[in-house]
Design an enzyme around this catalytic site. Structure first.
Site, short mmCIF file in Angstrom:
data_model
loop_
_atom_site.label_atom_id
_atom_site.label_comp_id
_atom_site.label_asym_id
_atom_site.label_seq_id
_atom_site.Cartn_x
_atom_site.Cartn_y
_atom_site.Cartn_z
N THR A 1 -11.90 4.42 4.27
CA THR A 1 -12.77 4.83 5.38
C THR A 1 -13.56 6.11 5.10
O THR A 1 -13.15 6.93 4.27
CB THR A 1 -11.92 5.07 6.65
OG1 THR A 1 -10.89 6.00 6.34
CG2 THR A 1 -11.29 3.78 7.12
N ASN B 1 0.87 -1.18 0.00
CA ASN B 1 0.00 0.00 0.00
C ASN B 1 0.91 1.23 0.00
O ASN B 1 1.78 1.37 0.86
CB ASN B 1 -0.89 -0.06 1.25
CG ASN B 1 -1.95 1.02 1.30
OD1 ASN B 1 -1.69 2.12 1.78
ND2 ASN B 1 -3.14 0.73 0.79
N THR C 1 -10.77 -3.99 9.81
CA THR C 1 -10.96 -3.80 11.25
C THR C 1 -11.20 -5.11 12.00
O THR C 1 -10.77 -5.26 13.15
CB THR C 1 -12.14 -2.84 11.48
OG1 THR C 1 -11.82 -1.60 10.83
CG2 THR C 1 -12.40 -2.59 12.94
N CYS D 1 -4.90 11.04 0.86
CA CYS D 1 -3.90 11.94 1.42
C CYS D 1 -4.07 13.28 0.74
O CYS D 1 -4.47 13.35 -0.42
CB CYS D 1 -2.49 11.46 1.10
SG CYS D 1 -2.18 9.83 1.71
C1 LIG Z 1 -6.22 1.41 12.09
C2 LIG Z 1 -6.40 1.48 10.60
C3 LIG Z 1 -5.34 1.86 9.78
C4 LIG Z 1 -5.50 1.94 8.41
N1 LIG Z 1 -4.44 2.27 7.62
C5 LIG Z 1 -4.58 2.27 6.26
C6 LIG Z 1 -3.46 2.52 5.41
O1 LIG Z 1 -2.35 2.69 5.87
N2 LIG Z 1 -3.67 2.54 4.05
C7 LIG Z 1 -4.91 2.33 3.51
O2 LIG Z 1 -5.06 2.33 2.29
N3 LIG Z 1 -5.98 2.04 4.30
C8 LIG Z 1 -5.85 2.02 5.65
N4 LIG Z 1 -6.93 1.73 6.45
C9 LIG Z 1 -8.23 1.47 5.81
C10 LIG Z 1 -8.49 -0.02 5.67
O3 LIG Z 1 -7.52 -0.64 4.88
C11 LIG Z 1 -9.91 -0.27 5.09
O4 LIG Z 1 -10.00 0.33 3.81
C12 LIG Z 1 -11.01 0.27 5.96
O5 LIG Z 1 -10.69 0.09 7.31
C13 LIG Z 1 -12.37 -0.36 5.67
O6 LIG Z 1 -12.36 -1.74 5.89
P1 LIG Z 1 -12.84 -2.43 7.27
O7 LIG Z 1 -14.21 -1.88 7.56
O8 LIG Z 1 -12.83 -3.90 7.00
O9 LIG Z 1 -11.85 -2.01 8.30
C14 LIG Z 1 -6.77 1.64 7.83
C15 LIG Z 1 -7.83 1.25 8.66
C16 LIG Z 1 -7.67 1.15 10.02
C17 LIG Z 1 -8.83 0.74 10.87
#
Ligand SMILES: Cc1cc2nc3c(=O)[nH]c(=O)nc-3n(C[C@H](O)[C@H](O)[C@H](O)COP(=O)(O)O)c2cc1C
Ligand SMILES: Cc1cc2nc3c(=O)[nH]c(=O)nc-3n(C[C@H](O)[C@H](O)[C@H](O)COP(=O)(O)OP(=O)(O)OC[C@H]3O[C@@H](n4cnc5c(N)ncnc54)[C@H](O)[C@@H]3O)c2cc1C
Ligand SMILES: Cc1cc2nc3c(=O)[nH]c(=O)nc-3n(C[C@H](O)[C@H](O)[C@H](O)COP(=O)(O)OP(=O)(O)OC[C@H]3O[C@@H](n4cnc5c(N)ncnc54)[C@H](O)[C@@H]3O)c2cc1C
Ligand SMILES: Cc1cc2nc3c(=O)[nH]c(=O)nc-3n(C[C@H](O)[C@H](O)[C@H](O)COP(=O)(O)O)c2cc1C
Ligand code: FES
Ligand code: FES
Lengths: 306, 257, 306, 257
Positions: free
Chosen positions: A192, A98, A265, A129
């Site tokens: 998110t 990523n 998550t 970003c």
């Molecule tokens: C603590 C945390 C850190 C994350 N860091 C990144 C990241 O570094 N790069 C990215 O593309 N998405 C990041 N995400 C987003 C997740 O990859 C994902 O797109 C998002 O959480 C939705 O999926 P979920 O509901 O299954 O968590 C992060 C999510 C969480 C909860």
């Protein structure tokens, strides 16, 4: 029955991956699960330079979800290569890196640094970003900007290139089309949603940087809907993500039109959950006579019973 | 480290503020050490979503039962308080490091604020059993909130109350200050409790040139070192994770702002 | 202490209302609560003609939320006047009529029909409908269209006019500015997010019309964040809504910048919850020395403890 | 209609498929009539979020206890199944209309499929107590799923199994068809069960010129008539709400597609 998924010039052995930022660099989970059962590990975002990330609190729980404002804290690409790649290289699963940056060059430079490493299977581009060259507007909320940055990255790699879409837009299908025009091999749907929680006793936002990204089961209906919309707007594969906790949730995404999925998550809640989902999908395919992942796309709303 | 569904064997109020829960913890899950924690999940729902971290307050290797002292704060602890013996919870652990960062000290003063009492008593009992000198200092708001004294049976314990309604009148650091200097000479301080108490204990340790180990709390999402949500700053500017680099830190290495 | 809220030429006696579509026309709840404790009742959407609404299933539960696709089923403005107004007129609370249409004229005609009725306190304009004159794009996702329709409605009424904003946009502050330019007295923030749930056993979307609007506690962090953003972008009042279940949730919205709030989905879960929230807010104001609702705006993130 | 937090007094499996829960229901909440339902909430969480509708399976005015027969389907019924006597649930009711739309009939055949058994037995007992003739027809998939026969003690009851492993071999409508015509002459049919069973019972009633009252299920958000989520279509094209216009309808007025 064939669980494999083709994305650009690459093949994932099964459609189930673990999401960026929720699985570190894989190592920590080796104690509780069999990593080789995963189709892919999407790494924590990697930038050219190491980043400390945001002040704390970085995390707060919400109803069936959570906000995070980690601020893309990461070890930087050099340390990633020396410290993290060796472990990932030993796994029988694809390493998808990523990638983040604050300028288009940043993004390209991370890819250039990694592209010669065989065990880097491909890239997932995180566009939530601020683009410092465009006055801080997010890369991911403007289709033309998505097309441009994708085109530039396409110029520096032939490996699978996935563009991760932000759900904080009026028309996510348009963003996906931008990525497709720019030459992406797939889009990831969704990142998110921006949210806020206020501590009323202290009259402060709980998250130090005020807002954070909402993830978890709460957003699953939004992720499924956007996956449905996006997969009908483009012809490259969609990787579905948002609130997946089990096989049934993953199947919702596949039926909505995704070719692969990611667990995010939920890794924090049940660290071993992802390893069983590929088997659960295989079981469902067997029961419903589905030969390959591509065949999911046609199943929804045939209304055979109507 | 293991992730398991286990049976609750006891769950009862030990003061108007505190409850103590006991649950199966097989030896092969890994033996919990004082200061370590586990992540608990109330199943069947996604609200609460995340597991919650709790420090062990004891472990009985014969009965293979672990214990934890807690306070009802929000949804998760409310639901836990309703769990009856025989019902199950999910537990992941043992996680994090333990007190005694630098080997087992000769002489220890173990300081507890609030539910910090659980891990502090666990540590004190462990240290006493190993033959070192240990003294417990436990702070409460008022006399009515002091739990059953059986809890620290066999340990030299000073009780402090903020309102002076019992024991030493004042907070735990006031109490430390009131002790004859010789009592603290060469002692290692262990502290678990709210951040302001940890900071005050740290300052006191600095003044007296004592080593102080603190158990730090930060919001956790994963407890496994992957989300990078639970970081605190070290004096050298590095961000470290409470869940895997801690929760026990030499107070001297942290940045206290 | 003063709980009243001024919106345009009107005053609400307290900031707590019940949301459109979640409270019918008030009557049903009279059995379980004291309606006079409410600052306002926002009615089910009213259109010129009665509407049958969408096929069933219209509802599905999601993690800490629900989708609905009622399709704005309503009795139509005439029957509303004859059958519903008399009951509402007897209450000591403001009746705010939620208005829908498929053309700008539709909207204006509903208002014209109601404007002479004294006990209609004001209007809340629901823009999450397709504009048939503009090829079906939603009224609520285009700031220029929001400005135009608001201007037209402003031309037919002097009563308080609130524009209800859709969260399914890239920049909700821009939509709010459109409403403000058009002459709205307030904006309501937020309506539902578009979501989908798939029944994997039947390989169908659960909702007959495929997608539905996501509401409930799951969306609260999004509502609070958008309220925060919008209240800093405009100078007319913001009415906060989304996932409110109790006093603390309502206070989050007030601290985020809202001047009033609405309880929606939670009315289905605890029908009497809304009646206690105004008292809860008063209690909080007393404890924190807050004299009037307007004083909430300055409290957030003063970091008095930092 | 009242919204109350009440104590569970019993909660036990009555077959491999069914459970029966009993709970306090004070007379002044309103006396439940057969066919009426209540909305149950498992508190402490927002997942499940919405209350769930359940039909009363009985009411004991002396003990002031109501009962309900249920099946574990998803999150909410799973959590309900774990509630132990003494623990509480929230209940809102009685809601909706009752069997006997058109006054109490002289002769009744009451047909149950699945958990429809609860309200059907409640209705049958009520009708029998009022002196009318009543016969119960209850369908199950197979013999092992038939609950304790004590449940229909004192009621003339025909058991049907789809696989013929006990009682009448076939579904409930097959059984009706097998009865001597005279048994059904002038009888009112009451039916509660899955939609296809209701539809088949309706068609049978049409063929025989009988009045048939059906208890309809639809997804409900509010149960109070305000969300307009639970509508079904009438033969005249009107959309009516199951929660407040029903759940009992004369099958002749509904549009059966
Ligand atoms: C603590 C945390 C850190 C994350 N860091 C990144 C990241 O570094 N790069 C990215 O593309 N998405 C990041 N995400 C987003 C997740 O990859 C994902 O797109 C998002 O959480 C939705 O999926 P979920 O509901 O299954 O968590 C992060 C999510 C969480 C909860
Ligand atoms: C290493 C460690 C050890 C702990 N040991 C104990 C213990 O032995 N006994 C005990 O009662 N408590 C302990 N805690 C605190 C415990 O995690 C919280 O009391 C618990 O999370 C409350 O959950 P809740 O759902 O009841 O409350 P919530 O409503 O979730 O939160 C109430 C308050 O608890 C804190 N909190 C909530 N979630 C977390 C989280 N994921 N991580 C850290 N803090 C959080 C926040 O300050 C919040 O305002 C420990 C925390 C840490 C980090
Ligand atoms: C008037 C009426 C009376 C009922 N009486 C009984 C009864 O006596 N015993 C019994 O076991 N069940 C009864 N039901 C069905 C009962 O509401 C569902 O079994 C219950 O909602 C399941 O909840 P869950 O969380 O366990 O399952 P979920 O996972 O929520 O759902 C499982 C299935 O139950 C149905 N369902 C879910 N939510 C609702 C809802 N809000 N309204 C209607 N159906 C829903 C859906 O078909 C869903 O696919 C009745 C339903 C209605 C409308
Ligand atoms: C069943 C249902 C029907 C609704 N109908 C309307 C409507 O007619 N007009 C409208 O403006 N909003 C309508 N809404 C949206 C709500 O008023 C509110 O904006 C939304 O549900 C978010 O608030 P909540 O999370 O508190 O429910 C409806 C919501 C639900 C759940
Ligand atoms: S809680 Fe996730 S890194 Fe510590
Ligand atoms: S369930 Fe809401 S109207 Fe019937």
């Amino acid at each position: 029955m064939d669980l494999s998924v083709r994305i650009g010039k690459g093949v994932l052995k099964n459609p189930v991956g673990v999401a960026s930022g929720t699985f570190g660099y894989g190592q920590e989970f080796a104690q509780v699960m069999d990593l080789d059962k995963l189709g892919a590990i999407y790494t924590k975002a990697i930038s050219m330079e190491p980043r400390r990330g945001n002040p704390t609190p970085r995390i707060v729980e919400t109803p069936s979800g959570m906000l995070n404002s980690i601020g893309l804290a990461n070890v930087g690409v050099e340390k990633f290569v020396t410290d993290k790649i060796p472990f990932l290289a030993g796994l029988d699963t694809a390493t998808v890196v990523n990638v983040v940056g604050t300028t288009m060059d940043d993004y390209c430079n991370v890819i250039k640094r990694l592209d010669d490493i065989d065990t880097v299977w491909g890239y997932e581009i995180n566009l939530s970003c601020p683009n410092v060259e465009a006055g801080g507007i997010q890369f991911g909320t403007d289709a033309a900007m998505i097309e441009e940055i994708t085109t530039r990255m396409r110029g520096v790699t032939e490996k699978p290139l996935m563009v991760k879409l932000s759900p904080n837009v009026t028309d996510i299908a348009e963003m996906a089309r931008g990525a497709e025009r720019g030459g992406a091999d797939a889009v990831t749907c969704i990142n998110t949603l921006v949210g806020m929680v206020i501590d009323t006793a202290r009259q402060q936002t709980v998250i130090a940087r005020k807002t954070g990204g909402l993830s978890g089961p709460a957003i699953r209906p939004i992720g499924v809907r956007m996956t449905h919309e996006v997969s009908r707007a483009i012809s490259i594969p969609v990787v579905g993500i948002g609130g997946i906790t089990n096989t049934d949730d993953a199947l919702q995404y596949l039926l909505a039109g995704a070719k692969a999925v990611q667990v995010g998550t939920w890794n924090f809640v049940e660290p071993a959950a992802s390893q069983d989902i590929a088997a659960g999908i295989a079981d469902y395919m067997a029961r419903h006579g589905i030969a390959r992942i591509d065949d999911f796309a046609a199943l929804l709303d045939r209304r055979k019973d109507g | 480290m293991q992730d398991q569904t286990v049976r609750v064997t006891a769950n009862r109020a030990i003061s108007p503020d505190f409850l103590e829960v006991e649950f199966e913890w097989r030896r092969d899950f890994g033996l919990p050490a004082p200061g370590q924690f586990f992540e608990l999940r109330i199943t069947e729902t996604t609200a609460p979503l995340l597991r919650r971290p709790y420090a062990f307050s004891g472990y009985d290797p014969d009965r293979q039962v672990a214990a934890m002292v807690y306070q009802v704060r929000g949804q998760s602890t409310q639901m836990l308080a309703r769990r009856e013996p025989g019902q199950t919870v999910r537990v992941l652990g043992p996680l994090g490091n333990a007190f005694g960062l630098d080997g087992r000290p000769e002489k220890v003063v173990a300081v507890a604020g609030g539910v910090g009492l659980g891990p502090i008593l666990f540590a004190a009992r462990d240290i006493a059993a190993a033959g070192s000198a240990v003294r417990v200092v436990a702070g409460f708001r008022t006399r009515d909130l002091i739990p059953d004294r059986g809890l620290w049976h066999g340990l030299e314990t000073a009780v402090c109350t903020d309102d002076g309604s019992e024991g030493f009148a004042g907070n735990v650091v006031d109490h430390l200050r009131s002790l004859p200097a010789a009592d603290l000479d060469g002692a290692r301080l262990l502290a678990c409790g709210p951040m302001p108490m940890l900071a005050a204990t740290h300052r006191f340790a600095q003044e007296r040139g004592l080593v102080c180990e603190v158990s730090v709390e930060e919001m956790m999402a994963c407890g496994l070192g992957v989300c990078v949500g639970c970081v605190v700053e070290r004096a050298d500017g590095e961000m470290v994770r409470v869940c895997t680099d801690g929760p026990i830190f030499d107070s001297g290495v942290l940045a206290w702002t």
